[in-house]
Enzyme design. Structure first.
Site, PDB file in Angstrom:
ATOM      1  N   ARG A  12     -16.510 -15.369   2.508  1.00  0.00           N
ATOM      2  CA  ARG A  12     -16.761 -14.063   3.038  1.00  0.00           C
ATOM      3  C   ARG A  12     -15.977 -13.037   2.368  1.00  0.00           C
ATOM      4  NH1 ARG A  12     -13.168 -12.539   7.240  1.00  0.00           N
ATOM      5  NH2 ARG A  12     -11.596 -14.329   7.493  1.00  0.00           N
ATOM      6  N   TYR A 148       3.355  -9.047   2.829  1.00  0.00           N
ATOM      7  CA  TYR A 148       2.132  -9.253   1.931  1.00  0.00           C
ATOM      8  C   TYR A 148       2.454  -8.509   0.392  1.00  0.00           C
ATOM      9  CZ  TYR A 148      -2.854  -8.040   0.674  1.00  0.00           C
ATOM     10  OH  TYR A 148      -4.078  -8.021  -0.092  1.00  0.00           O
TER      11      TYR A 148
HETATM   12  P1  NDP Z   1     -11.162 -11.339   4.249  1.00  0.00           P
HETATM   13  O1  NDP Z   1     -10.436 -11.326   5.236  1.00  0.00           O
HETATM   14  O2  NDP Z   1     -12.370 -10.626   4.328  1.00  0.00           O
HETATM   15  O3  NDP Z   1     -11.527 -13.111   3.751  1.00  0.00           O
HETATM   16  C1  NDP Z   1     -10.386 -13.712   3.668  1.00  0.00           C
HETATM   17  C2  NDP Z   1     -10.908 -14.997   3.001  1.00  0.00           C
HETATM   18  O4  NDP Z   1      -9.568 -15.886   3.030  1.00  0.00           O
HETATM   19  C3  NDP Z   1     -11.803 -15.750   4.108  1.00  0.00           C
HETATM   20  O5  NDP Z   1     -12.966 -16.294   3.426  1.00  0.00           O
HETATM   21  C4  NDP Z   1     -10.797 -16.919   4.800  1.00  0.00           C
HETATM   22  O6  NDP Z   1     -11.422 -17.836   5.216  1.00  0.00           O
HETATM   23  C5  NDP Z   1      -9.876 -17.125   3.523  1.00  0.00           C
HETATM   24  N1  NDP Z   1      -8.525 -17.783   3.929  1.00  0.00           N
HETATM   25  C6  NDP Z   1      -7.809 -17.176   4.668  1.00  0.00           C
HETATM   26  N2  NDP Z   1      -6.717 -17.969   5.069  1.00  0.00           N
HETATM   27  C7  NDP Z   1      -7.076 -19.162   4.304  1.00  0.00           C
HETATM   28  C8  NDP Z   1      -6.542 -20.418   4.372  1.00  0.00           C
HETATM   29  N3  NDP Z   1      -5.384 -20.647   4.840  1.00  0.00           N
HETATM   30  N4  NDP Z   1      -7.166 -21.396   3.464  1.00  0.00           N
HETATM   31  C9  NDP Z   1      -8.410 -21.169   2.929  1.00  0.00           C
HETATM   32  N5  NDP Z   1      -8.843 -19.873   2.892  1.00  0.00           N
HETATM   33  C10 NDP Z   1      -8.448 -18.999   3.534  1.00  0.00           C
HETATM   34  O7  NDP Z   1     -10.438 -10.963   2.916  1.00  0.00           O
HETATM   35  P2  NDP Z   1     -10.753 -10.053   1.741  1.00  0.00           P
HETATM   36  O8  NDP Z   1     -12.013 -10.349   1.308  1.00  0.00           O
HETATM   37  O9  NDP Z   1     -10.671  -8.519   2.062  1.00  0.00           O
HETATM   38  O10 NDP Z   1      -9.688 -10.359   0.745  1.00  0.00           O
HETATM   39  C11 NDP Z   1      -9.732 -11.351  -0.362  1.00  0.00           C
HETATM   40  C12 NDP Z   1      -8.611 -11.308  -1.402  1.00  0.00           C
HETATM   41  O11 NDP Z   1      -8.611 -10.128  -1.775  1.00  0.00           O
HETATM   42  C13 NDP Z   1      -7.159 -11.356  -0.499  1.00  0.00           C
HETATM   43  O12 NDP Z   1      -6.348 -12.330  -1.301  1.00  0.00           O
HETATM   44  C14 NDP Z   1      -6.755 -10.097  -0.338  1.00  0.00           C
HETATM   45  O13 NDP Z   1      -5.271 -10.028   0.014  1.00  0.00           O
HETATM   46  C15 NDP Z   1      -7.074  -9.448  -1.579  1.00  0.00           C
HETATM   47  N6  NDP Z   1      -7.137  -7.940  -1.505  1.00  0.00           N
HETATM   48  C16 NDP Z   1      -8.158  -7.388  -0.748  1.00  0.00           C
HETATM   49  C17 NDP Z   1      -8.250  -6.274  -0.713  1.00  0.00           C
HETATM   50  C18 NDP Z   1      -9.249  -5.220   0.113  1.00  0.00           C
HETATM   51  O14 NDP Z   1      -9.102  -3.973   0.325  1.00  0.00           O
HETATM   52  N7  NDP Z   1     -10.039  -5.930   1.054  1.00  0.00           N
HETATM   53  C19 NDP Z   1      -7.366  -5.337  -1.547  1.00  0.00           C
HETATM   54  C20 NDP Z   1      -6.316  -5.862  -2.330  1.00  0.00           C
HETATM   55  C21 NDP Z   1      -6.485  -7.348  -2.328  1.00  0.00           C
HETATM   56  P3  NDP Z   1     -12.021 -18.112   6.557  1.00  0.00           P
HETATM   57  O15 NDP Z   1     -13.468 -17.278   6.448  1.00  0.00           O
HETATM   58  O16 NDP Z   1     -12.407 -19.384   6.902  1.00  0.00           O
HETATM   59  O17 NDP Z   1     -11.000 -17.204   7.742  1.00  0.00           O
END
Ligand code: NDP
Length: 240
Positions: A12, A148
Site C-alpha cells: 500500500r 522519525y
Molecule cells: P503507509 O503508511 O501508507 O504504508 C506503510 C507501509 O509500511 C505499509 O505497507 C506497512 O505494512 C509497511 N510497514 C509498516 N511497518 C512495517 C513492519 N514492521 N514490517 C513490514 N512492513 C511494515 O506509508 P507511505 O507509503 O506514506 O510511506 C512509505 C515510506 O515512505 C515510509 O518509509 C515513509 O516514512 C516514507 N515517506 C513517506 C512520505 C509521505 O509523504 N507519504 C514522505 C517521506 C517519506 P502494513 O500494510 O502491513 O501495515
C-alpha cells in the site's frame, strides 16, 4: 532472466506504487507487508504481485522472509527497496520511550536487517540495487518528529557507508528523500496543517506515489551503475 525486486511495505501507499511500477517495467516483484493482510490480499488479486508478511524490525523474521521470497521467486534478490516505515509523532518532552524505539526499529534497524540479509548474495553475483526510503524530514528535521527524523537521517549515513563498502561489487546503494506524498501516512495530517505545508511546496501540491516510483525505477536500472551513495530528493522543489 527477469531480475527479482523486493519491496518492503510494498502493498500500500508508496510501496504499492513502487511494486506496480517495477512489475510493469519487467521485474519479478515480491511485496512485503506487516499486518495489513486484507489490503495485501486485495493487492495480490488486483496486481498478481506475490505478497509476503513479516516484520522488518525483527532480524530473524527478515532472514525467514527473504528465504521464502527467494524460494517462491526462484532466485536471490537483485533489487531491494527498503520502503516500510511508520510515524509515532509527538514533541520530545512528551514522547514515550516506546514511540522512540518503535520508529527507530521499524524505520532504521529494518534497513540494517534487510541489507544484512540480502547483501551476501548480491556480493556473490556482483550485482545489486538497494534503494532506501528516507524523507525530506530526515534532511531538514520536523517538529514532533525527533524519532522519525533521526531514523530517516540515520538511513542517509547508512546508505553512504554501505555504498562505499559495495562500490567494487556492482552494487549501488542510494536513498530517496520524498517530500509530502498523498498516502495513508499523510492523510492523517490535519487539513489546516496540510494547507500550510502545501503553501510551502513550489509545485503547489502533495506528490503522487507514481512520482516516487519513477525515481525508484531510475535508480534500479542497470544503467544507473555510476550513481551510488546519493540522496535523490523528490519533493516538488522544496529548497533545503
Ligand atoms: P503507509 O503508511 O501508507 O504504508 C506503510 C507501509 O509500511 C505499509 O505497507 C506497512 O505494512 C509497511 N510497514 C509498516 N511497518 C512495517 C513492519 N514492521 N514490517 C513490514 N512492513 C511494515 O506509508 P507511505 O507509503 O506514506 O510511506 C512509505 C515510506 O515512505 C515510509 O518509509 C515513509 O516514512 C516514507 N515517506 C513517506 C512520505 C509521505 O509523504 N507519504 C514522505 C517521506 C517519506 P502494513 O500494510 O502491513 O501495515
Amino acid at each position: 532472466m527477469k531480475k527479482i525486486a523486493l519491496v518492503t511495505g510494498g502493498t500500500r501507499g508508496i510501496g504499492a506504487g513502487v511494486s506496480k511500477a517495477l512489475k510493469e517495467a519487467g521485474y519479478l516483484v515480491a511485496a512485503n507487508y506487516n499486518s495489513g493482510a486484507e489490503v495485501a490480499e486485495k493487492f495480490n488479486k488486483e496486481t498478481g504481485i506475490a505478497v509476503f508478511s513479516w516484520d522488518v524490525s525483527n532480524y530473524e523474521a527478515c532472514e525467514k522472509g527473504v528465504k521464502e521470497v527467494t524460494e517462491a521467486l526462484g532466485g536471490t534478490i537483485d533489487i531491494l527497496v527498503n520502503n516500510a516505515g511508520i510515524t509515532r509523532d509527538g514533541m520530545l518532552h512528551k514522547m514515550e520511550v516506546s514511540a522512540w524505539e518503535k520508529v527507530i526499529s521499524t524505520n532504521l534497524t529494518s534497513v540494517f536487517n534487510m541489507c544484512r540479509v540480502v547483501i551476501p548474495s548480491m556480493r556473490e553475483k556482483n550485482f545489486g540495487r538497494i534503494i532506501n526510503m528516507s524523507s525530506v524530514n530526515g534532511l531538514k528535521g520536523q517538529l514532533g518528529q525527533t524519532n522519525y527524523a533521526a531514523a530517516k537521517a540515520g538511513i542517509l549515513g547508512f546508505t553512504k557507508s554501505l555504498a562505499l563498502e559495495s562500490a567494487s561489487k556492482g552494487i549501488t546503494v542510494n536513498a530517496i528523500a520524498p517530500g509530502y506524498i498523498s498516502t495513508d501516512m499523510t492523510d492523517a495530517i490535519r487539513d489546516d496543517i496540510k494547507a500550510k505545508i502545501t503553501a510551502g511546496i513550489p509545485v503547489g501540491r502533495f506528490g503522487k506515489v507514481e512520482e516516487i516510483a519513477h525515481a525508484v525505477l531510475f535508480l534500479a536500472d542497470e544503467k544507473a551503475s555510476y550513481i551510488t551513495g546519493a540522496t535523490l530528493s523528490v519533493n516538488g522543489g522544496q529548497y533545503l
